[in-house]
Design an enzyme around this catalytic site. Structure first.
Site, PDB file in Angstrom:
ATOM      1  N   SER A   1       0.814  -1.221   0.000  1.00  0.00           N
ATOM      2  CA  SER A   1       0.000   0.000   0.000  1.00  0.00           C
ATOM      3  C   SER A   1       0.845   1.267   0.000  1.00  0.00           C
ATOM      4  CB  SER A   1      -0.946   0.007   1.207  1.00  0.00           C
ATOM      5  OG  SER A   1      -1.786  -1.115   1.188  1.00  0.00           O
TER       6      SER A   1
ATOM      7  N   HIS B   1       0.764   4.459   4.421  1.00  0.00           N
ATOM      8  CA  HIS B   1       0.105   5.121   3.301  1.00  0.00           C
ATOM      9  C   HIS B   1       0.609   6.550   3.115  1.00  0.00           C
ATOM     10  CE1 HIS B   1      -3.606   2.222   3.492  1.00  0.00           C
ATOM     11  NE2 HIS B   1      -2.445   1.601   3.377  1.00  0.00           N
TER      12      HIS B   1
END
Length: 299
Positions: free
Chosen positions: A200, A246
């Site tokens: 991610s 992230h």
């Protein structure tokens, strides 16, 4: 009075040097050999034979096609790096399914107790976890297989377009450093025992890069903004998601893409090489500092 008349001399009809059975009176303007219509190639003056044309082409330096940001245009339409990264993540996932130890031994972990009773993590010298974690995904839990499915879909959807514009090595550097940026931010601000897996961070880096490059080239960036906003909302509202991974990946990806896209033409090569190296050096320095904080004092 009779006169002795000798017969006129026979004259041979010229033929093509490549096709002896074909009569012709046309010569190559370079080598002066006779050539038939099949062997003629138009030249600035007259015609040339195929061999002279080929010899002349070998001496011409052809311009290398470049993308709008200065990367070499690929001779292949296949996004090799994107597909290789997808294959690596899928193979790692299959290895996870075969043995749960794969996750424990290669996931991101600052410093914590492993199932075998040993203390492990980045602070214990296992720096490889900062990189290997970006190829692992959850096997079960809240998201299950959707974790890897979404990340691989995102890589498949936007990876090839970025790879085409950035070139292979710039794209690979951006992907890896974005994933590393996510790991480093988790290492810096998360709890020492905080762990995470997933591509991610690297995927968010691609989101940021897609937006920056799209703005630079004047392309539509609305869809990527919507996708990014939705994922950020999910990141901060759903428990169990590493927001550090992230956000760290997003920041690194956007910064590197800006260096690639907005570098002045005169310093483009220098900045395209220097920006990833500087980013790597900065992230390494942060890891060194954090490791010194987490390492037990001696004496």
């Amino acid at each position: 009075m009779s006169t002795d008349q000798s017969p006129a001399p026979e004259t041979s009809v010229p033929t093509c040097y490549r096709h002896p059975g074909r009569e012709t009176y046309v010569r190559c303007t370079r080598c002066d050999r006779y050539i038939c219509p099949e062997c003629m190639r138009d030249a600035a003056v007259g015609h040339q034979c195929v061999e002279c044309v080929a010899e002349g082409n070998r001496g011409i330096r052809r311009a290398v096609p470049r993308t709008p940001i200065g990367a070499r245009g690929s001779t292949s339409a296949v996004p090799v790096v994107s597909y290789t990264l997808i294959a690596a993540c899928v193979l790692a996932y299959l290895a996870e399914l075969a043995s749960w130890r794969v996750v424990w031994e290669f996931m991101m972990l600052g410093r914590g107790l492993l199932p075998d009773g040993e203390v492990g993590g980045v602070a214990e010298g296992e720096w490889y976890r900062l990189f290997t974690t970006m190829f692992l995904h959850q096997r079960g839990g809240t998201f299950g297989i959707t974790h890897i499915l979404f990340n691989m879909w995102a890589l498949y959807a936007i990876g090839p377009a970025l790879e085409q514009v950035l070139g292979r090595w710039r794209f690979l550097a951006l992907y890896v450093l974005s994933g590393l940026g996510g790991s480093v931010l988790l290492y810096m601000v998360g709890a020492p025992s905080a762990s995470a897996v997933g591509a991610s961070g690297a995927i968010f880096g691609l989101f940021g890069a897609f937006f920056v490059v799209g703005r630079k080239l004047g392309g539509p960036v609305g869809p990527i903004v919507v996708l990014l906003v939705i994922n950020l909302v999910i990141t901060f509202s759903v428990p169990g998601i590493s927001w550090e991974g992230h956000v760290g990946g997003l920041v690194v990806g956007a910064v590197l893409a800006a260096a690639y896209a907005y570098a002045p033409a005169a310093q483009r090569r220098l900045l395209h090489i220097g920006a990833p190296l500087l980013t790597l050096a900065l992230l390494t320095a942060l890891v060194v500092v954090r490791t010194a904080e987490l390492s037990p004092s001696v004496g």
